[in-house]
Design an enzyme around this catalytic site. Structure first.
Site, PDB file in Angstrom:
ATOM      1  CG  HIS A  75      -8.639  -0.120  -2.951  1.00 40.41           C
ATOM      2  ND1 HIS A  75      -9.323  -1.096  -2.275  1.00 40.41           N
ATOM      3  CD2 HIS A  75      -9.535   0.856  -3.211  1.00 40.41           C
ATOM      4  CE1 HIS A  75     -10.580  -0.735  -2.141  1.00 40.41           C
ATOM      5  NE2 HIS A  75     -10.738   0.450  -2.705  1.00 40.41           N
ATOM      6  CE  LYS A 126      -5.438  -5.357  -4.786  1.00 40.41           C
ATOM      7  NZ  LYS A 126      -5.920  -4.020  -4.549  1.00 40.41           N
ATOM      8  CE1 TYR A 153      -4.156  -1.803   1.312  1.00 35.87           C
ATOM      9  CE2 TYR A 153      -2.432  -3.283   2.077  1.00 35.87           C
ATOM     10  CZ  TYR A 153      -3.762  -3.043   1.779  1.00 35.87           C
ATOM     11  OH  TYR A 153      -4.691  -4.032   1.952  1.00 35.87           O
TER      12      TYR A 153
END
Length: 183
Positions: free
Chosen positions: A128, A159, A120
């Site tokens: 997120h 991601k 993070y």
């Protein structure tokens, strides 16, 4: 303040100190809680469970004193020994953890994404995790399966999928990232 070594984890039982550690860098997880937002921390009265690499990182920086169940201090060198005995590739995994922490990232378990770490920028509940990190053993090359897995995972969770290893030649952390893109 201190944490007690129990197996491959370190338990911080002092609630105030546990809250402080969590607020400082989202270290560990509170027993019985999944993800805790910073503003919820003061309501928690549970011990904080630190992974061995988290406890080592904090101990090396003088932020945590690790003790055995009988109260004897466990020095960082002993934590490293324990990690090497019980966790395959512990040195490399710790080096990767330390790399991201030293850059100012918050590093949490990536297990729910099938990864080693979730990384993070600010912390869980604030943003997120933009990156999931999978460990690649230094002796193993990158396979087509690794690339496919990276593409699928980065697409499904939106991601950056990052393969991380430690170079045998230089000892430096080496990263290869796959980002999700809508074409």
């Amino acid at each position: 303040m201190k944490g007690v070594l129990k197996g491959l984890a370190v338990v911080v039982e002092d609630v105030e100190f546990a809250r402080k550690l969590y607020k400082e860098g989202f270290y560990g997880r509170f027993l019985g809680y999944d993800k805790v937002r910073r503003e919820e921390v003061d309501k928690i009265s549970a011990p904080l469970i630190l992974a061995l690499y988290e406890a080592l990182y904090l101990a090396e920086r003088g932020k945590l004193k690790v003790v055995s169940k009988n109260g004897t201090e466990v020095l960082p060198e002993k934590l490293i020994e324990l990690g090497r005995e019980k966790i395959k590739n512990f040195d490399d995994i710790y080096k990767i953890y330390k790399y991201f922490r030293d850059l100012g990232y918050v590093v949490k378990s990536g297990l729910k994404f099938g990864a080693l770490f979730s990384v993070y920028e600010r912390g869980p509940g604030i943003d997120h995790a933009p990156m999931v990190v999978v460990f690649l053993e230094p002796d193993r090359g990158i396979s087509a399966t690794d690339i496919t897995r990276g593409g699928r995972l980065s697409h499904s969770v939106k991601k950056t999928f990052t393969l991380a290893t430690v170079s045998k030649q230089t000892g430096e952390v080496v990263l290869l990232g796959f980002s999700w893109a809508k074409l």
